[in-house]
Design a protein around this motif. Structure first.
Motif, PDB file in Angstrom:
ATOM      1  N   ARG A 262       0.865  -1.146  -0.038  1.00 16.13           N
ATOM      2  CA  ARG A 262       0.063   0.046  -0.352  1.00 16.13           C
ATOM      3  C   ARG A 262       0.792   1.157   0.068  1.00 16.13           C
ATOM      4  O   ARG A 262       0.576   2.035   0.794  1.00 16.13           O
ATOM      5  N   SER A 263       1.788   1.214  -0.948  1.00 13.23           N
ATOM      6  CA  SER A 263       2.590   2.453  -0.848  1.00 13.23           C
ATOM      7  C   SER A 263       3.258   2.621  -2.446  1.00 13.23           C
ATOM      8  O   SER A 263       3.424   1.603  -3.252  1.00 13.23           O
ATOM      9  N   ARG A 264       3.716   3.880  -2.712  1.00 15.47           N
ATOM     10  CA  ARG A 264       4.232   4.097  -3.933  1.00 15.47           C
ATOM     11  C   ARG A 264       5.719   4.042  -3.843  1.00 15.47           C
ATOM     12  O   ARG A 264       6.559   4.221  -5.017  1.00 15.47           O
ATOM     13  N   LYS A 265       6.211   3.972  -2.452  1.00 18.76           N
ATOM     14  CA  LYS A 265       7.660   3.881  -2.319  1.00 18.76           C
ATOM     15  C   LYS A 265       8.265   2.608  -3.220  1.00 18.76           C
ATOM     16  O   LYS A 265       7.399   1.635  -2.972  1.00 18.76           O
ATOM     17  N   PRO A 266       9.434   2.400  -3.425  1.00 17.08           N
ATOM     18  CA  PRO A 266      10.045   1.209  -4.223  1.00 17.08           C
ATOM     19  C   PRO A 266      10.073   0.220  -3.314  1.00 17.08           C
ATOM     20  O   PRO A 266      10.521  -0.014  -2.152  1.00 17.08           O
ATOM     21  N   VAL A 267       9.704  -1.065  -3.989  1.00 19.79           N
ATOM     22  CA  VAL A 267       9.918  -2.579  -3.211  1.00 19.79           C
ATOM     23  C   VAL A 267      10.553  -3.134  -4.297  1.00 19.79           C
ATOM     24  O   VAL A 267      10.202  -3.326  -5.355  1.00 19.79           O
ATOM     25  N   VAL A 268      11.816  -3.551  -3.881  1.00 14.92           N
ATOM     26  CA  VAL A 268      12.517  -4.217  -5.071  1.00 14.92           C
ATOM     27  C   VAL A 268      12.906  -6.011  -4.214  1.00 14.92           C
ATOM     28  O   VAL A 268      13.436  -5.907  -3.242  1.00 14.92           O
ATOM     29  N   VAL A 269      12.595  -6.760  -5.247  1.00 23.67           N
ATOM     30  CA  VAL A 269      12.817  -8.271  -4.766  1.00 23.67           C
ATOM     31  C   VAL A 269      14.132  -8.516  -5.650  1.00 23.67           C
ATOM     32  O   VAL A 269      14.334  -8.305  -6.815  1.00 23.67           O
ATOM     33  N   VAL A 270      15.016  -9.300  -4.880  1.00 17.72           N
ATOM     34  CA  VAL A 270      16.560  -9.729  -5.290  1.00 17.72           C
ATOM     35  C   VAL A 270      16.833 -10.768  -4.919  1.00 17.72           C
ATOM     36  O   VAL A 270      16.475 -11.505  -3.807  1.00 17.72           O
ATOM     37  N   GLY A 271      17.356 -11.662  -5.793  1.00 15.31           N
ATOM     38  CA  GLY A 271      18.118 -12.913  -5.299  1.00 15.31           C
ATOM     39  C   GLY A 271      19.566 -13.275  -6.137  1.00 15.31           C
ATOM     40  O   GLY A 271      19.958 -12.214  -6.741  1.00 15.31           O
ATOM     41  N   SER A 272      19.897 -14.445  -5.950  1.00 16.72           N
ATOM     42  CA  SER A 272      21.104 -14.710  -6.840  1.00 16.72           C
ATOM     43  C   SER A 272      20.868 -16.281  -7.123  1.00 16.72           C
ATOM     44  O   SER A 272      20.067 -16.846  -6.890  1.00 16.72           O
ATOM     45  N   MET A 273      21.729 -16.525  -8.394  1.00 16.22           N
ATOM     46  CA  MET A 273      21.729 -18.162  -8.817  1.00 16.22           C
ATOM     47  C   MET A 273      22.932 -18.864  -8.363  1.00 16.22           C
ATOM     48  O   MET A 273      22.880 -19.722  -8.561  1.00 16.22           O
ATOM     49  N   ARG A 274      23.775 -17.998  -7.767  1.00 16.19           N
ATOM     50  CA  ARG A 274      24.915 -18.431  -7.145  1.00 16.19           C
ATOM     51  C   ARG A 274      25.114 -18.463  -5.765  1.00 16.19           C
ATOM     52  O   ARG A 274      24.918 -16.942  -5.262  1.00 16.19           O
ATOM     53  N   PRO A 275      25.603 -19.298  -4.884  1.00 22.59           N
ATOM     54  CA  PRO A 275      25.770 -19.005  -3.428  1.00 22.59           C
ATOM     55  C   PRO A 275      26.664 -17.952  -3.271  1.00 22.59           C
ATOM     56  O   PRO A 275      27.815 -17.829  -3.958  1.00 22.59           O
ATOM     57  N   SER A 276      26.783 -17.587  -1.940  1.00 25.14           N
ATOM     58  CA  SER A 276      27.856 -16.297  -1.562  1.00 25.14           C
ATOM     59  C   SER A 276      29.276 -16.853  -1.485  1.00 25.14           C
ATOM     60  O   SER A 276      30.074 -16.112  -1.690  1.00 25.14           O
ATOM     61  N   THR A 277      29.342 -18.148  -1.365  1.00 23.05           N
ATOM     62  CA  THR A 277      30.591 -18.864  -1.465  1.00 23.05           C
ATOM     63  C   THR A 277      31.258 -18.991  -2.861  1.00 23.05           C
ATOM     64  O   THR A 277      32.482 -19.570  -2.789  1.00 23.05           O
ATOM     65  N   ALA A 278      30.521 -18.944  -3.807  1.00 23.65           N
ATOM     66  CA  ALA A 278      30.981 -19.106  -5.118  1.00 23.65           C
ATOM     67  C   ALA A 278      31.864 -18.331  -5.592  1.00 23.65           C
ATOM     68  O   ALA A 278      31.900 -17.079  -5.549  1.00 23.65           O
TER      69      ALA A 278
END
Length: 359
Positions: free
Chosen positions: A137-153
């Motif tokens: 319920r807001s105009r403020k930005p909502v950004v969904v993010v992920g990755s395809m490789r783990p943090s240790t790669a």
């Protein structure tokens, strides 16, 4: 005399340090305030070795460690983090969505929050993004993010994706554009994006209608607008919801029968999305079960497994006569989300069809 010179030197040094601190505070005050809500996934995953890019363990790294791994973020935003969940996204459920949406709406109502970033596993990222697109319920930005490789790669894509997502969430250009997905230097609208490859880093694509922009040098560049209603224009309100109606998907294929439809209805489905072949065609062995389900009050949505195109109303079936709804261009998994929310407001297929042509 020597003491006076020393005193003046100290005073000058303190004044210089004070000016530096004041300048740093002023710079910090100018930066946007972005909250990162962490839910787990590959971006928070670890592997046995630096070359492990499959067969890793998701959801093991906490939000503070994710933030600390990208110190450059501090130059572009005042960032805080919360660990909302710590799960692999194949385990994301309706209950998680409701908790997440309510927390986002609470945060965005605060004047000292300019944007939200959600770190998420990629398997159901598109579904979470679309759900939030309908209930934030807001105009403020909502950004969904992920990755395809783990943090240790060796070539982990999580850090740059997170950096870009924070830049996007703090950007005035992203205001009012609905929930966005930032992956692989690209900006996608929640409604249109899908995971299109099992393992590659360019997996998130809006194959039919196209992405809406790029992120280059940490700055967003938008090239098209989203015309379907979302966020503050949405009629859906989850603030008082503790659960969502059960809606399931029945997948069509050659020689498919009625077992899945009957089982889902028997299990309590209030709505059913039929992921039909072609233009949402109804196989002869399946159609009677769908008709029977509708006669029992189950709302039926004709969708398509194809992945692109409009499912034409009264095209491959007489939807008016059957009292069915068509999914427009929504994928079966996203049609399920809209139908769940629609059923929190109405059982009228006419009104639900309007919603599918609106969102």
């Amino acid at each position: 005399m020597l003491f006076q010179k020393y005193s003046r030197a100290c005073a000058a040094l303190f004044a210089f340090l004070f000016l530096l601190a004041s300048a740093a505070q002023a710079q910090t005050a100018k930066l946007p305030n972005v909250t990162i809500l962490a839910t787990g996934g590959t971006i928070a995953g670890t592997g046995a070795t630096s070359t492990t890019t499959v067969g890793y363990t998701a959801a093991t790294v906490g939000v503070q460690a994710l933030i600390q791994a990208v110190p450059e973020i501090a130059r572009v935003a005042n960032v805080s983090g919360e660990q909302v969940f710590q799960i692999a996204s194949e385990n994301m459920g309706n209950e998680h969505w409701l908790i997440l949406a309510k927390r986002i709406n609470t945060l965005l109502a605060q004047p000292n929050v300019d944007g939200i970033v959600i770190t998420h596993g990629t398997d159901t990222l598109e579904e979470t993004a679309y759900f939030l697109n309908l209930v934030v319920r807001s105009r403020k930005p909502v950004v969904v993010v992920g990755s395809m490789r783990p943090s240790t790669a060796l070539s982990a894509d999580g850090p740059i994706n997170l950096y870009n997502a924070v830049n996007l969430a703090g950007s005035p250009q992203a205001v009012g554009k609905g929930v966005l997905v930032a992956m692989n230097d690209q900006i996608h609208a929640a409604r249109d994006v899908t995971k299109a490859n099992t393992t590659t880093t360019d997996t998130f694509r809006s194959t039919e209608l196209g992405m809406i922009g790029y992120i280059q040098g940490g700055k967003p560049f938008f090239y098209r607008e989203v015309t379907r209603k979302h966020t503050v224009e949405s009629e859906f309100d989850v603030s008082k919801l503790d659960a969502l109606p059960q809606v399931d998907v029945a997948y069509a294929y050659a020689n498919v029968g009625d077992v899945a439809v009957k089982a889902l209805v028997a299990a309590g489905a209030k709505g059913l999305v039929h992921a039909g072949v072609g233009n949402g065609s109804l196989p002869a062995k399946t159609k009677p079960a769908l008709v029977a389900a509708r006669s029992q009050g189950v709302v039926i949505v004709r969708s398509a497994r194809v992945g692109q195109g409009i499912v034409a109303r009264n095209g491959e079936a007489n939807d008016d006569q059957l009292d069915f709804v068509v999914s427009d261009t929504l994928s079966p998994q996203k049609a399920r989300i809209l139908l769940m929310l629609a059923l929190t407001k109405t059982n009228s297929t006419k009104d639900i069809q309007r919603m599918f042509h609106t969102y």
